[in-house]
Design a protein around this motif. Structure first.
Motif, PDB file in Angstrom:
ATOM      1  N   ILE A 180     -27.689  38.354  -1.191  1.00  0.00           N
ATOM      2  CA  ILE A 180     -28.577  37.505  -0.392  1.00  0.00           C
ATOM      3  C   ILE A 180     -29.957  38.137  -0.306  1.00  0.00           C
ATOM      4  O   ILE A 180     -30.972  37.468  -0.446  1.00  0.00           O
ATOM      5  N   LYS A 183     -31.477  37.617  -3.821  1.00  0.00           N
ATOM      6  CA  LYS A 183     -31.703  36.266  -4.329  1.00  0.00           C
ATOM      7  C   LYS A 183     -32.408  35.329  -3.360  1.00  0.00           C
ATOM      8  O   LYS A 183     -32.991  34.333  -3.770  1.00  0.00           O
ATOM      9  N   ILE A 184     -32.285  35.598  -2.083  1.00  0.00           N
ATOM     10  CA  ILE A 184     -32.906  34.701  -1.103  1.00  0.00           C
ATOM     11  C   ILE A 184     -34.082  35.393  -0.418  1.00  0.00           C
ATOM     12  O   ILE A 184     -35.199  34.893  -0.400  1.00  0.00           O
ATOM     13  N   PRO A 187     -37.272  36.933  -2.897  1.00  0.00           N
ATOM     14  CA  PRO A 187     -38.213  35.942  -3.437  1.00  0.00           C
ATOM     15  C   PRO A 187     -39.083  35.306  -2.351  1.00  0.00           C
ATOM     16  O   PRO A 187     -40.249  35.005  -2.574  1.00  0.00           O
ATOM     17  N   LEU A 188     -38.513  35.149  -1.155  1.00  0.00           N
ATOM     18  CA  LEU A 188     -39.269  34.490  -0.093  1.00  0.00           C
ATOM     19  C   LEU A 188     -40.311  35.411   0.531  1.00  0.00           C
ATOM     20  O   LEU A 188     -41.313  34.968   1.070  1.00  0.00           O
TER      21      LEU A 188
END
Lengths: 273, 377
Positions: A180, A183-184, A187-188
């Motif tokens: 997480i 991948k989450i 990037p944010l």
């Protein structure tokens, strides 16, 4: 806006612009001037003069500009990378788990609340005993120490912006914490990382106090070299301006390309899409 | 597929209790709804089942195995959030495919298989034209369907749907309901569905619970909930127009027990009397009681047809497609009456009303009803 208002607006804008641009202009003009043109009282010569690259030649020939410049690059790049790794993890932990219930975060930030000089003496004694004086490693470590707190604080805000439910959704979708984060979350938070990286890089690039106190020859960054042109007997304006002209170039370029990012990054919380 | 059982589950946020001892069992392959007004604790319950909210006390079972301490990744549930929670940096396709790619499920789909799965579910929900878009370029209704697609794309033990169609327009709402029902039957999925809209709950569920302030008010089939609401709260929450309530007292008049509100009286006999007496009204020395009846169980006539008929002038008439709602005013409350077909009466006309004794209910008063007839929300 009334005509009067417009006039006031432009007067203030031009004034601010002048304050910002004038020193830069002076540096770049002086860098290409022969000694005679630097010291002339002829106002016309302030802008119109004979171009010469002599200052730059002297800079590379007579002074250790190049090794010092490399020192600056190595120290600021290395410290920035390490700072980002440490503070991204720390800030994520503070933001998501409230690690230390705020006390730890405050302690981290508080290292930036006293003047650097206060820390200089104990650090100096420590460094002398550890043999870290005048080493790139030693100075990098100091830069990491000072930048981590600031970077953690900045990134904390960016991580806080990421809704926890987004991560919960990913957990339900079957991803582990590490996945997480990769991948989450990463990037944010990328715009935030970019902004933080720029701030760390620029701070480290421009840092003078500790560089001046903790290095002598081998690890000397370029900021210290430039200041050495200001001697007790004479001030070597030519090489000084030439050195400064080169040193501030990367910062100017970064600022130019990143300005949109930086502004957006700093107002990240204020204008939520 | 799994069955899900909650046993006396409590959730506290600091000193505030959000869920106060909720128990229910959702069978394998059942479409189970949780209905309640805002703040009743519906979403909290769903999040506790999903494992993203800790449980203060009580137990949650999946297939009779306690899952209290299991992290969400190990529960194999799937959830559509009310707030969508789409991953903003991923396209619609990537969002929907995300659960399929999780290493934990060991699905190892080829890109073709993955695309087939994603296109199937997005086609099903009518969002297959949006696959390349980013969430920020979608409307609320589109986002909601993407979030639903992401929840349904994977075969999970339990599907947790939190208001999954609340933000769709009326037409889409209807078609999506049909799709959900189809999905549930096709895969025999266990679905726990949270909604504040009684229509959705009644239309979709096999069984449901009504939640009020973190407690189960009633559990049953949609039919039981609608036709025999256990409390005035359920009667008021379910139905449009809501159940009619008249607050009165039980007294004796000429040897008969009557329900009385000012000069309005109803004679209670037999079964009806038993029902009224068992409503548990003897409270603090008063015999206050609340009479409830659904609008479709009030009959309108031009003449008196029973002992309990009473006459009132028509306050307003609203014509709907298949029926009309006729409003009357009885003292300080509105009475709504639903008549099938086109209403032949005129406004202000005096007509006879007759309550169907079979559908009259008596309650303890637990909900305040304001003049406008709105209930606790």
């Amino acid at each position: 806006m009334s005509t009067f208002g417009k006039i006031i607006f432009w007067v203030i804008t031009l004034f601010v612009l002048f304050i910002i641009v004038a020193p830069l202009a002076w540096i770049y003009l002086t860098a290409f001037k022969a000694p005679n043109d630097i010291f002339t009282t002829d106002v016309k010569k302030l802008v119109f003069f004979k171009f010469t690259s002599e200052n730059f030649q002297r800079l590379f020939r007579e002074f250790p500009f190049w090794p010092n410049f490399v020192n600056t690059i190595i120290i600021s790049a290395a410290s920035t990378v390490v700072v980002l790794v440490i503070s991204a993890l720390a800030a994520y932990s503070f933001a998501r788990w409230n690690t230390g219930r705020g006390h730890l975060l405050f302690t981290t930030i508080s290292t930036r609340m006293f003047p650097g000089v206060v820390a200089a003496i104990p650090f100096f004694v420590l460094y002398r005993n550890l043999g870290l004086l005048d080493t790139r490693f030693g100075l990098t470590l100091l830069h990491i120490y000072f930048n981590t707190s600031f970077a953690t604080f900045l990134l904390y805000g960016f991580f806080k912006e990421i809704p926890e439910e987004l991560e919960q959704a990913a957990m339900i979708d079957g991803y582990s914490r590490v996945d997480i984060f990769r991948k989450i979350v990463m990037p944010l938070v990328r715009p935030g990382l970019a902004v933080t990286a720029v701030f760390c890089l620029v701070w480290s690039w421009n840092e003078f106090l500790f560089s001046f106190l903790f290095t002598r020859v081998t690890a000397r960054p370029v900021t210290v070299l430039i200041s050495s042109f200001w001697g007790s007997i004479e001030v070597q304006y030519g090489p000084m301006a030439a050195g400064a002209a080169i040193v501030i170039l990367p910062t100017l370029v970064i600022a130019w390309f990143m300005q949109r990012y930086i502004i957006r990054g700093l107002t990240f919380g204020a204008v939520k899409g | 597929m799994a069955n899900v059982r909650l046993e006396n589950v409590v959730k506290m946020y600091g000193k505030k209790t959000a869920v106060r001892g909720v128990s229910f069992a959702c069978q394998e392959g059942e479409f189970f709804s949780i209905l309640g007004p805002t703040g009743a604790g519906k979403t909290t319950i769903l999040k506790m089942i999903a494992g993203i909210e800790s449980i203060t006390s009580g137990k949650i079972y999946f297939n009779e195995r306690v899952v209290n301490e299991l992290p969400p990744q190990e529960r194999n549930v799937s959830m559509a959030f009310e707030t969508y929670n789409l991953y903003p940096h991923m396209s619609v396709y990537e969002n929907v495919a995300f659960p399929l790619r999780a290493p934990r499920w060991k699905m190892k789909l080829t890109p073709e298989e993955e695309r087939k799965r994603v296109e199937e579910i997005t086609g099903f929900l009518g969002i297959d034209k949006l696959l390349d878009r980013l969430p920020q370029n979608l409307s609320g209704g589109q986002k909601q369907r993407v979030s639903l697609a992401r929840a349904l794309v994977r075969r999970a033990e339990v599907y947790l749907l939190d208001e999954p169609i609340a933000h769709l327009d009326a037409k889409l709402k209807f078609s999506t309901q049909t799709l959900l029902k189809e999905f549930a039957q096709k895969y025999g999925s266990t679905i726990i569905y949270v909604t504040h809209d009684f229509r959705e709950a009644l239309a979709l569920s096999d069984r449901m619970i009504v939640l009020r302030r973190g407690m189960v008010e009633q559990e049953g089939t949609p039919e039981e909930i609608y036709y025999s609401p256990k409390t005035d709260f359920v009667g008021r929450l379910v139905g449009d127009p809501p159940m009619n309530f008249i607050d009165g007292v039980l007294t004796t008049k000429g040897g008969k027990t009557v329900f009385q509100k000012d000069d309005f009286t109803l004679v209670l006999q037999g079964e009806l009397l038993k029902r009224a007496e068992s409503a548990g009204i003897e409270r603090e020395g008063t015999n206050l009681i609340r009479l409830g009846i659904r609008p479709e169980h009030v009959r309108l006539h031009t003449e008196r047809i029973s002992e309990n008929s009473f006459q009132l002038p028509i306050y307003a008439i609203i014509h709907e497609n298949e029926s009309s709602v006729v409003t009357f005013r009885l003292k300080d409350v509105f009475l709504y009456v639903r008549t099938t077909g086109f209403c032949k009466y005129q406004k202000s006309e005096r007509v006879w009303l007759d309550f169907d004794p079979k559908w009259m209910f008596f309650y303890r008063k637990t909900v305040e009803i304001s003049q406008e007839g709105s209930s606790e929300k």
